[in-house]
Enzyme design. Structure first.
Site, mmCIF file in Angstrom:
data_model
loop_
_atom_site.group_PDB
_atom_site.id
_atom_site.type_symbol
_atom_site.label_atom_id
_atom_site.label_comp_id
_atom_site.label_asym_id
_atom_site.label_seq_id
_atom_site.Cartn_x
_atom_site.Cartn_y
_atom_site.Cartn_z
ATOM 1 N N HIS A 74 53.659 39.886 7.764
ATOM 2 C CA HIS A 74 54.613 38.994 8.429
ATOM 3 C C HIS A 74 55.418 38.189 7.413
ATOM 4 C CE1 HIS A 74 56.373 36.132 11.057
ATOM 5 N NE2 HIS A 74 55.414 35.217 11.026
ATOM 6 N N CYS A 83 56.639 33.975 18.675
ATOM 7 C CA CYS A 83 56.321 32.542 18.680
ATOM 8 C C CYS A 83 56.757 31.982 17.324
ATOM 9 C CB CYS A 83 54.825 32.325 18.871
ATOM 10 S SG CYS A 83 53.829 33.170 17.632
ATOM 11 N N CYS A 141 59.677 31.854 12.534
ATOM 12 C CA CYS A 141 59.306 33.282 12.595
ATOM 13 C C CYS A 141 60.279 34.102 13.437
ATOM 14 C CB CYS A 141 57.885 33.425 13.117
ATOM 15 S SG CYS A 141 56.730 32.587 12.031
HETATM 16 C C1 LIG Z 1 44.165 33.696 6.889
HETATM 17 C C2 LIG Z 1 44.562 33.500 5.425
HETATM 18 C C3 LIG Z 1 44.260 32.073 4.964
HETATM 19 C C4 LIG Z 1 43.718 34.502 4.610
HETATM 20 O O1 LIG Z 1 44.160 34.516 3.297
HETATM 21 P P1 LIG Z 1 43.298 35.217 2.140
HETATM 22 O O2 LIG Z 1 41.986 34.535 1.995
HETATM 23 O O3 LIG Z 1 44.191 35.333 0.976
HETATM 24 O O4 LIG Z 1 43.041 36.648 2.770
HETATM 25 P P2 LIG Z 1 42.510 37.935 2.074
HETATM 26 O O5 LIG Z 1 43.459 39.037 2.332
HETATM 27 O O6 LIG Z 1 42.111 37.674 0.650
HETATM 28 O O7 LIG Z 1 41.235 38.249 2.917
HETATM 29 C C5 LIG Z 1 40.016 37.531 2.781
HETATM 30 C C6 LIG Z 1 38.892 38.532 2.833
HETATM 31 O O8 LIG Z 1 38.919 39.157 4.123
HETATM 32 C C7 LIG Z 1 38.927 40.572 3.956
HETATM 33 N N1 LIG Z 1 39.733 41.151 5.060
HETATM 34 C C8 LIG Z 1 40.957 40.731 5.458
HETATM 35 N N2 LIG Z 1 41.372 41.490 6.487
HETATM 36 C C9 LIG Z 1 40.399 42.390 6.716
HETATM 37 C C10 LIG Z 1 40.259 43.445 7.649
HETATM 38 N N3 LIG Z 1 41.196 43.729 8.554
HETATM 39 N N4 LIG Z 1 39.128 44.188 7.616
HETATM 40 C C11 LIG Z 1 38.165 43.920 6.696
HETATM 41 N N5 LIG Z 1 38.250 42.923 5.799
HETATM 42 C C12 LIG Z 1 39.359 42.184 5.811
HETATM 43 C C13 LIG Z 1 39.583 40.785 2.613
HETATM 44 O O9 LIG Z 1 39.210 42.034 2.070
HETATM 45 C C14 LIG Z 1 39.012 39.660 1.811
HETATM 46 O O10 LIG Z 1 37.729 40.004 1.400
HETATM 47 P P3 LIG Z 1 37.212 39.656 -0.082
HETATM 48 O O11 LIG Z 1 37.221 38.138 -0.139
HETATM 49 O O12 LIG Z 1 35.867 40.261 -0.120
HETATM 50 O O13 LIG Z 1 38.212 40.262 -1.004
HETATM 51 C C15 LIG Z 1 46.071 33.780 5.185
HETATM 52 O O14 LIG Z 1 46.347 35.143 5.409
HETATM 53 C C16 LIG Z 1 46.933 32.938 6.108
HETATM 54 O O15 LIG Z 1 47.146 31.754 5.840
HETATM 55 N N6 LIG Z 1 47.427 33.547 7.221
HETATM 56 C C17 LIG Z 1 48.154 32.826 8.234
HETATM 57 C C18 LIG Z 1 49.584 32.789 7.894
HETATM 58 C C19 LIG Z 1 50.327 31.926 8.882
HETATM 59 O O16 LIG Z 1 50.004 30.795 9.137
HETATM 60 N N7 LIG Z 1 51.338 32.515 9.422
HETATM 61 C C20 LIG Z 1 52.170 31.838 10.332
HETATM 62 C C21 LIG Z 1 52.107 32.590 11.566
HETATM 63 S S1 LIG Z 1 53.463 32.151 12.562
#
Ligand SMILES: CC(C)(COP(=O)(O)OP(=O)(O)OC[C@H]1O[C@@H](n2cnc3c(N)ncnc32)[C@H](O)[C@@H]1OP(=O)(O)O)[C@@H](O)C(=O)NCCC(=O)NCCS
Length: 435
Positions: free
Chosen positions: A391, A421, A97
């Protein structure tokens, strides 16, 4: 370098300008573009907007974290697929990252050494175009099939395959040492550091509200290019599509934990999402900027990288890298006018903030008598961060440098600290200055 560690006169690395694409959720507006496509779009547009002759650029440093299956050297592709002259040398960097922080620090080093005068740096990521691998058995059989001499041999090889061998293998965001995903590692940090769900959701809410306010006030307009959306090109992607102005504590609190469904606190709302996008910066020696009559957005004053054991707190690297970068800048946290901490997960930011302020952490982990200190919330991620903006791994550092230098300019302030990080339990920190 001079004796006090400052670059030779005129060799400070100046960030002249920068640009990024909108950051969009994977599988949406940029689903038909690759990381290389996104990178080439932003590099071309940045060079055109900067109005320098493309021939002034002597090097490109560019990165990508999840590799494309057909491109091995994205750095060089940023030359070959843009208006830059073909004799511009290039290399590719990867530091998870922190990849575009690495691209920028590489260019800054080359400028200080006098090996470069003008570089384009950045990173691009397409989680929509992540490579899907064949199973090991299928891959081995295909290689053997290509060498088979008779129909009998071929049939024998094919008959060995089972249906499960045909299942595609997606890339895992897993730490090889621990087998834990980033989300599971952040979950562990929330537990170890006692970061409650409500605090994580409150931080995520602030990230969204601040990013939405920045868009509304026009603060991002000049740093985000417009991208026509393929395949029909009838629409233009002009804004980050993850930012939610209307999210609320209630909505966030109703989301179910993703990585530990039973006892966990980390949800889609308080994590950074899987994102597509690219960013690029034009970096020059101070001398060259002056000669071309350009006013830099600011300068790289110092940087540092650090690491800890991935079996410990995977995303705590910023708390180890930041004190070193501040020492190298001969400044303290109290001197910083802004701090921009990459938001992989709200739990990771809040864990790092605790470590920054902890005397016990300073003594035990850093061998220092005093902690770095508390970060004023009004100086931290003032225009939102990766939770709200998104990101695209390799592009995030470039976004942070650009966003922070422009904000320092608006506020007419002097210093900023950036931290990121990264996988492998790495941490990156960079101190930027304006004058
Ligand atoms: C967390 C993670 C698994 C979620 O993926 P996802 O299920 O595709 O996420 P979505 O955007 O579909 O959100 C899931 C639900 O939460 C809701 N939601 C997400 N953010 C929201 C917010 N800020 N406010 C309200 N609702 C929210 C979405 O609307 C969705 O609802 P629905 O199922 O009714 O449509 C994915 O984003 C992920 O793996 N993130 C981490 C990435 C990572 O590891 N990065 C490395 C960092 S160094």
């Amino acid at each position: 370098m001079s004796q006090n560690g400052s670059p030779a006169p005129g060799r400070r690395a100046a960030v002249i300008d920068g640009l990024r694409t909108p950051f969009v959720k994977a599988g949406t507006d940029f689903r038909d573009l690759s990381a290389v496509d996104l990178g080439a779009l932003v590099v071309n547009e940045l060079v055109a907007r900067s109005r320098i002759s493309p021939g002034e650029v002597d090097s490109v440093v560019f990165g990508q974290v999840i590799p494309s299956s057909t491109v091995t050297l994205i750095g060089r592709e940023m030359v070959l697929r843009t208006q830059l002259p073909r004799n511009v040398q290039a290399h590719t960097v990867a530091r998870a990252c922190a990849t575009s922080i690495q691209a920028t620090s590489d260019a800054a080093d080359q400028i200080q050494l006098g090996h470069s005068d003008c570089a384009v740096v950045g990173g691009a990521e397409s989680l929509s175009d992540a490579p899907i691998f064949a199973s090991r058995r299928l891959a081995q059989s295909l290689v053997e099939l290509s060498r088979a001499r008779s129909m009998g041999e071929r049939l024998k090889l094919v008959s060995r395959l089972r249906p499960r061998d045909f299942a595609p293998v997606p890339p895992a965001l897993k730490e090889p040492t621990t087998g834990l995903t980033m989300g599971e590692s952040a979950e562990k940090m929330a537990q170890v550091n006692g970061i409650p769900r409500a605090a994580q959701d409150a931080f995520a809410l602030q990230s969204h509200h601040r990013a939405a306010a920045a868009w509304e006030a026009g603060r991002f307009a000049d740093e985000v290019m417009h991208v026509p959306v393929p395949p029909r090109f009838e629409r233009v992607s002009a804004r980050d599509n993850v930012v939610r102005k209307d999210t609320s504590v209630e909505a966030l609190s109703q989301l179910r934990p993703v990585f530990d469904r039973r006892y966990g606190t980390i949800t889609a709302g308080n994590s950074s999402p899987l994102t597509d996008g690219a960013s690029a910066l034009l970096v020059m020696s101070e001398e060259k900027a002056r000669a071309l009559g350009l006013t830099p957005l600011g300068y790289v004053r110092s940087y540092a990288y650090a690491a800890l054991d991935p079996r410990d707190q995977l995303l705590q690297g910023p708390a180890y890298a930041a004190p070193v970068a501040l020492d190298r800048a001969r400044l303290t946290l109290a001197d910083m006018d802004l701090v921009d901490m990459h938001e992989a997960f709200a739990a990771q930011v809040l864990s790092n903030l605790k470590a920054f302020a902890s005397k016990a952490f300073a003594e035990k982990e850093l061998g220092r008598a005093q902690p770095m200190g508390e970060i004023d919330p009004e100086k931290l991620n003032v225009n939102g961060g990766s939770i709200a903006i998104g990101h695209p791994f390799a592009a995030t550092g470039g976004r942070m440098i650009l966003q922070t230098l422009r904000e320092l300019g608006r506020r007419q302030r002097q210093y900023a600290l950036l931290t990121v990080c990264a996988a492998g339990a790495l941490g990156a920190a960079m101190v930027l200055e304006r004058e």
